[in-house]
Every structure is written in structure tokens, then in C-alpha cells.
Scaffold this motif. Structure first.
Motif, PDB file in Angstrom:
ATOM      1  N   PRO A   1       4.345 -26.055  40.508  1.00 39.14           N
ATOM      2  CA  PRO A   1       3.018 -25.798  41.066  1.00 39.14           C
ATOM      3  C   PRO A   1       2.424 -24.521  40.474  1.00 39.14           C
ATOM      4  CG  PRO A   1       4.705 -25.201  42.660  1.00 39.14           C
ATOM      5  CD  PRO A   1       5.414 -25.830  41.497  1.00 39.14           C
ATOM      6  N   HIS A   2       1.155 -24.603  40.102  1.00 42.38           N
ATOM      7  CA  HIS A   2       0.416 -23.472  39.564  1.00 42.38           C
ATOM      8  C   HIS A   2      -0.839 -23.249  40.407  1.00 42.38           C
ATOM      9  CE1 HIS A   2       3.012 -24.284  36.176  1.00 42.38           C
ATOM     10  NE2 HIS A   2       2.457 -23.341  35.432  1.00 42.38           N
ATOM     11  N   VAL A   3      -1.358 -22.036  40.389  1.00 44.46           N
ATOM     12  CA  VAL A   3      -2.599 -21.687  41.072  1.00 44.46           C
ATOM     13  C   VAL A   3      -3.640 -21.335  40.013  1.00 44.46           C
ATOM     14  CG1 VAL A   3      -3.729 -20.118  42.699  1.00 44.46           C
ATOM     15  CG2 VAL A   3      -1.365 -20.827  43.092  1.00 44.46           C
ATOM     16  N   LEU A   4      -4.863 -21.854  40.176  1.00 43.51           N
ATOM     17  CA  LEU A   4      -5.939 -21.502  39.249  1.00 43.51           C
ATOM     18  C   LEU A   4      -6.507 -20.135  39.624  1.00 43.51           C
ATOM     19  CD1 LEU A   4      -7.854 -24.882  38.793  1.00 43.51           C
ATOM     20  CD2 LEU A   4      -6.041 -23.896  37.377  1.00 43.51           C
ATOM     21  N   VAL A   5      -6.468 -19.221  38.660  1.00 46.10           N
ATOM     22  CA  VAL A   5      -6.862 -17.826  38.869  1.00 46.10           C
ATOM     23  C   VAL A   5      -7.860 -17.425  37.790  1.00 46.10           C
ATOM     24  CG1 VAL A   5      -6.035 -15.448  38.961  1.00 46.10           C
ATOM     25  CG2 VAL A   5      -4.629 -17.276  39.911  1.00 46.10           C
ATOM     26  N   LEU A   6      -8.873 -16.681  38.179  1.00 44.33           N
ATOM     27  CA  LEU A   6      -9.839 -16.160  37.222  1.00 44.33           C
ATOM     28  C   LEU A   6      -9.408 -14.789  36.727  1.00 44.33           C
ATOM     29  CD1 LEU A   6     -13.126 -17.118  39.101  1.00 44.33           C
ATOM     30  CD2 LEU A   6     -12.343 -18.108  36.944  1.00 44.33           C
ATOM     31  N   GLN A   7      -9.488 -14.596  35.429  1.00 48.15           N
ATOM     32  CA  GLN A   7      -9.231 -13.281  34.843  1.00 48.15           C
ATOM     33  C   GLN A   7     -10.575 -12.701  34.397  1.00 48.15           C
ATOM     34  OE1 GLN A   7      -6.800 -13.073  31.304  1.00 48.15           O
ATOM     35  NE2 GLN A   7      -6.161 -10.987  31.759  1.00 48.15           N
TER      36      GLN A   7
ATOM     37  N   ASN B   1     -10.537  -9.315  31.030  1.00 47.95           N
ATOM     38  CA  ASN B   1      -9.172  -9.248  30.487  1.00 47.95           C
ATOM     39  C   ASN B   1      -8.311  -8.207  31.184  1.00 47.95           C
ATOM     40  OD1 ASN B   1      -9.538 -11.254  28.473  1.00 47.95           O
ATOM     41  ND2 ASN B   1     -10.572  -9.754  27.174  1.00 47.95           N
ATOM     42  N   SER B   2      -8.680  -7.839  32.410  1.00 46.29           N
ATOM     43  CA  SER B   2      -7.959  -6.732  33.053  1.00 46.29           C
ATOM     44  C   SER B   2      -7.482  -7.033  34.465  1.00 46.29           C
ATOM     45  CB  SER B   2      -8.853  -5.479  33.079  1.00 46.29           C
ATOM     46  OG  SER B   2     -10.060  -5.742  33.768  1.00 46.29           O
ATOM     47  N   PHE B   3      -8.260  -7.760  35.265  1.00 48.79           N
ATOM     48  CA  PHE B   3      -7.799  -8.010  36.626  1.00 48.79           C
ATOM     49  C   PHE B   3      -8.045  -9.466  36.993  1.00 48.79           C
ATOM     50  CE2 PHE B   3     -12.197  -6.721  37.076  1.00 48.79           C
ATOM     51  CZ  PHE B   3     -12.697  -7.520  38.075  1.00 48.79           C
ATOM     52  N   PHE B   4      -7.370  -9.891  38.075  1.00 49.72           N
ATOM     53  CA  PHE B   4      -7.365 -11.288  38.472  1.00 49.72           C
ATOM     54  C   PHE B   4      -7.994 -11.445  39.850  1.00 49.72           C
ATOM     55  CE2 PHE B   4      -3.803 -10.442  35.672  1.00 49.72           C
ATOM     56  CZ  PHE B   4      -3.904 -11.459  34.728  1.00 49.72           C
ATOM     57  N   ARG B   5      -8.626 -12.605  40.042  1.00 45.58           N
ATOM     58  CA  ARG B   5      -9.185 -12.915  41.356  1.00 45.58           C
ATOM     59  C   ARG B   5      -9.170 -14.431  41.559  1.00 45.58           C
ATOM     60  NH1 ARG B   5     -15.544 -11.487  40.476  1.00 45.58           N
ATOM     61  NH2 ARG B   5     -14.652  -9.414  40.720  1.00 45.58           N
ATOM     62  N   LEU B   6      -9.201 -14.814  42.815  1.00 42.13           N
ATOM     63  CA  LEU B   6      -9.371 -16.221  43.151  1.00 42.13           C
ATOM     64  C   LEU B   6     -10.861 -16.549  43.147  1.00 42.13           C
ATOM     65  CD1 LEU B   6      -6.868 -16.455  46.136  1.00 42.13           C
ATOM     66  CD2 LEU B   6      -6.534 -17.405  43.848  1.00 42.13           C
TER      67      LEU B   6
END
Length: 200
Positions: A62-68, A71-76
Motif C-alpha cells: 500500500p502506498h499513499v499519494l503525497v504532493l511534494q 522539492n522540499s516538503f510534503f503535504r496531503l
């Protein structure tokens, strides 16, 4: 929540990925964000935010779709609700803004399921907590995480200034240093679910 709740997970190969016009970031610096939050709080009160947890299967995991971002931080995918907007309506709008072709109807594109987590910000520049402390008489922000169900085949288009990544649950677990406390908590939030992998 009752035990044995089932969440369907479709393979990543079921989806087409494309890009669309970039979304302008509202704040260039942290100080800009704090000023905006203060102004909004004075006008609207508690900042209400929603984010979606979208699961996909890749390599039998299972994977979660995450926005980058940058190129430095991640968010849902998600964001702030408008005054008077319901959580479901707002999350569908935000998911379409971040992930759908511009011509798609948000109401038909996304199926928002149950809330699986809630986080609180007690000050404008403080980190978010998975509870609201008793001394916080006027918290500044409440964020709710919802499990999002989508169709077996879907087109996802992401703003050009963001990247959409499929991150395995085992990489998120206990990895707040990379993904932050909220995203890294997802494996624990989903531990109550039985994941049903659906083959092509």
C-alpha cells in the motif's frame, strides 16, 4: 470505529498522470503565512482544514499519494475550507483543484469516506498536535484527515510546480523527520483497516 473495516486499494497502474497550470503559493516565507493566518482568524475565527488520504497499490504494497512542493516538503492534497463550507464539499473541491483535470465535476470525481484523524494548532507558529490541549481556549486551526475512495480508473493532473508521489506506508512509518508528524502518522491511523487489494 468498528474493527475489520475494509478499504479498497487499486493498483497505481490504473491511473493516468498528467500536469496542469501551476498553483501559485500564497506565502513565500513563514512570516507571510503567520500574518495571513492572523488576519483570517480575526475575520473568520478557527481555521478549518481538510486533507485526503488516497491509497494505491504498487509492488504489492500500500502506498499513499503525497504532493511534494518546491522539492522540499510534503503535504496531503487538501486545504482550508471556505466560511460555511462543509468538510466533504471542501475536500472534494480541494482534491479537484490539486489532482483533477479542470473540466471535472468535483462532486462526481471523489468519494470522501470517514474522518480518520484530527490535528490542532494552538498558536500561529506552533506545530500541530493530535489533540487539543486543555489550556488552549482559542485554538487557531483544526485539521481533519479523511480516507478518500476513488474509481478503479482515473485521470490525475497535478499543478506543474508540484510533484505527486506514491510513498509506501513502511517509508512513512516513524519518519516525521522527512514527512512531518501528520503524514508519518498515517500507517497508525490505517491500522484499523483491512486493505483489500484489487487487481486489474
Amino acid at each position: 470505529m468498528e474493527p475489520g473495516k475494509i478499504a479498497d486499494v487499486y493498483p497505481l497502474t490504473s491511473y493516468y498522470f498528467g500536469s496542469k497550470e501551476p498553483k501559485k503559493e500564497k506565502d513565500e516565507f513563514l512570516s507571510d503565512r503567520i500574518l495571513r493566518m492572523k488576519s483570517n482568524f480575526m475575520r473568520d475565527g478557527l481555521r478549518r482544514c481538510v486533507e485526503g488520504i488516497i491509497l494505491v497499490e504498487q509492488f504489492k504494497h500500500p502506498h499513499v499519494l503525497v504532493l511534494q512542493v518546491r522539492n522540499s516538503f510534503f503535504r496531503l492534497p487538501g486545504g482550508r475550507l471556505r466560511p460555511g463550507e462543509t468538510e466533504i464539499e471542501g475536500l472534494k473541491r480541494k482534491l479537484s483543484s490539486k489532482l483533477s483535470p479542470d473540466t471535472v465535476d468535483p462532486e462526481k470525481e471523489w468519494q470522501v469516506e470517514e474522518c480518520v484523524g484530527m490535528w490542532w494548532r494552538t498558536g500561529y507558529d506552533t506545530i500541530m498536535l493530535p489533540y487539543c490541549p486543555s489550556h488552549a481556549k482559542m485554538p487557531k486551526e483544526c485539521l481533519k484527515l479523511f480516507l478518500v475512495k476513488h474509481s478503479a480508473s482515473q485521470t490525475l493532473k497535478v499543478p506543474k510546480n508540484m510533484k505527486l508521489l506514491a510513498v509506501p506506508l513502511f517509508q512513512l512509518h516513524d519518519n516525521a523527520k522527512t514527512y512531518g508528524p501528520i503524514i508519518s502518522s498515517i500507517p497508525e491511523l490505517l491500522s484499523r483497516f483491512s486493505l483489500n487489494f484489487i487487481c486489474n
